[in-house]
Design a protein around this motif. Structure first.
Motif: not given
Ligand SMILES: Cc1cc2nc3c(=O)[nH]c(=O)nc-3n(C[C@H](O)[C@H](O)[C@H](O)COP(=O)(O)OP(=O)(O)OC[C@H]3O[C@@H](n4cnc5c(N)ncnc54)[C@H](O)[C@@H]3O)c2cc1C
Length: 496
Positions: A44, A200, A396
């Protein structure tokens, strides 16, 4: 004899462990495995964009759990970093956090010979483990380790996991793992459908905005709820009732903690406001607006209290009764997760602008209601007319890592980790649960390594591991554990 340690994964978690080991222990022979591009960045923190901010403030981001201001001091020692990022309450770009990890690691690598430590960095994945306790990397090299620390991050442990979006992924315009990189994959005027509404998905939005994208965007998720919003205003509040120290000598119950939480909350705000903090609207737009107002007007000191609760939970987890622990996992996990997976106010304001000018829509629905139309050459949501040229899978859980899955499965087969590894979580790490083999007990196989699994590696029941400081806390525990465990001396033959 040097302790032979493997760290699998060099994201924020793996690097935190490495730095903590190098700082505190001596006589170590450490091997760390990951692909080069993820080194100190992980999944990330990999994208080099100033738009992607850490969602934790500077004073709650540190590689050393016992030195919370380490990152703050590092930022302030740098001439080329803008002043606005040098505040304890700032949300800084995530790429600064990976730079911080990289430089701090180098500092300790330079000193490693003083402590008789050596570190070897491998640009490979570990993918297999066999009955001789040998680990094998993707270049078929073989290794033996006494300690193995799995820091494999947002990866699935199931080898058979298929793409969650099924058929949709077979069409042109499908993009996987959006927040890793959407550069060059989206045209300025593309209409974009983002599946998932968590961090995300927000990253994807921010990257689209940065690339001056002009098309329509729809965020589609089953929950339809966005992450909560964090302001940078509450950082200086020192809790009166919820300080960590106060709980050192008492047993704690959830009810007691809850009472103190609300008592403290009412010192900061009114009963009416408290209600609005915890109400979740069915309409994501209304929720976003409420969260933003809460941030601006009540300065969100109450969010600091949520983090105080978290500290108490993580540090004193085993002071709670089993029933309380189950209650926390089942009932409060969702609330805590919502506050941890939050976005900085700045990002929330941008989303609000997009929603207000009609360029963004948030739809509560499942991807099962999305289909691909050959005639329109795009994706459509059932009963809606907009054609989306691109579909971005931002859930994710879809980050699949076959190498980790095969590694974990082969370790399960040999029995070096127990089958319940999926049920470990970062709170349990304080107990012996995280250690997958009994520590050199009489019946155990002496050659088998001790395995630790930390970070968001293991998804089910995961409660609070999904942020930087928690990785440091876990790294700290593992360091202490390795420092106190002794390597057994094996005496063979008969002595008289
Ligand atoms: C979109 C998004 C935004 C986030 N924002 C923040 C934030 O602002 N602040 C924050 O504190 N946290 C944030 N988080 C949480 C964040 O993921 C964690 O804090 C942190 O990245 C976890 O680090 P990690 O090293 O455990 O995992 P990862 O970053 O996922 O790294 C795992 C590494 O292991 C490697 N690996 C996997 N399998 C193997 C194998 N078999 N062999 C070798 N290597 C392997 C992978 O290549 C990867 O580099 C965010 C998460 C997401 C998804």
């Amino acid at each position: 004899m040097k302790k032979k340690i493997a760290i699998v994964g060099a994201g924020p978690c793996g690097i935190s462990v490495l730095i903590n080991l190098l700082k505190n222990l001596s006589n170590l022979d450490i091997s760390i495995f990951d692909i080069n591009q993820n080194f100190c960045k992980g999944n990330s923190f990999r994208v080099d964009s100033d738009s992607l901010l850490l969602n934790t403030t500077v004073d709650t981001t540190s590689v050393f759990y016992e030195d919370r201001l380490h990152f703050f001091k590092w930022l302030n020692s740098k001439k080329d970093i803008p002043k606005k990022y040098k505040l304890k309450s700032a949300f800084v770009p995530r790429n600064l956090a990976s730079k911080y990890l990289f430089e701090t690691l180098n500092e300790y690598l330079l000193k490693s010979s003083e402590k008789n430590n050596n570190v070897t960095i491998f640009d490979f994945f570990l993918f297999k483990y066999d009955a001789k306790h040998t680990f094998i990397d993707t270049s078929m090299n073989e290794y033996l380790f006494k300690y193995v620390i799995l820091c494999t991050g947002h990866t699935s442990s199931s080898i058979n996991m298929k793409c969650k979006l099924g058929e949709l992924s077979n069409n042109d315009g499908y993009i996987e793992n959006s927040f890793l990189n959407i550069n060059g994959k989206i045209h300025k005027n593309d209409n974009v459908l983002i599946i998932g509404s968590n961090l995300s998905a927000i990253d994807t939005m921010l990257l689209l905005n940065e690339s001056k994208h002009q098309g329509k965007i729809c965020i589609l998720s089953k929950s339809g709820s966005l992450p909560s919003v964090r302001s940078d205003m509450g950082g200086d509040y020192i809790p009166k009732y919820l300080g960590l120290e106060g709980f050192k000598n008492e047993t704690i119950s959830v009810n007691h903690l809850k009472r103190l939480f609300f008592k403290e909350l009412l010192l900061l705000t009114t009963k009416e406001d408290v209600k609005s903090y915890f109400l979740i609207s069915k309409d994501p737009k209304i929720q976003l607006e409420t969260d933003i107002l809460n941030c601006i007007y009540s300065k969100n000191k109450w969010q600091v209290l949520v983090f105080s609760m978290l500290e108490i939970l993580t540090n004193y987890w085993f002071k709670f009764s089993t029933a309380d622990r189950i209650l926390i996992k089942n009932k409060y996990k969702k609330i805590i997760d919502r506050f941890i997976s939050s976005m900085p106010l700045e990002n929330a304001l941008l989303l609000k602008d997009y929603l207000n000018n009609g360029r963004l829509e948030i739809t509560k629905s499942s991807h099962e209601n999305v289909y691909y139309s050959n005639s329109k050459k795009g994706f459509l949501i059932k009963n809606k007319n907009v054609v989306y040229n691109k579909i971005i899978d931002s859930s994710p859980i879809n980050i699949e890592n076959k190498d980790f899955s095969s590694l974990l499965n082969s370790m399960l087969e040999v029995g070096v980790v127990k089958t319940n590894i999926n049920r470990l979580n970062s709170l349990d790490i304080d107990n012996k649960f995280f250690k997958c083999r009994n520590d050199f007990d009489a019946n155990s196989n002496i050659d088998a390594p001790i395995v630790y699994a930390i970070g968001p590696t293991l998804r089910n029941n995961l409660i609070v591991s999904n942020f930087f400081l928690e990785s440091s806390r876990q790294a700290n525990i593992i360091t202490n554990h390795i420092s106190t465990s002794r390597i057994p001396i094996i005496i063979t033959g008969v002595t008289s």
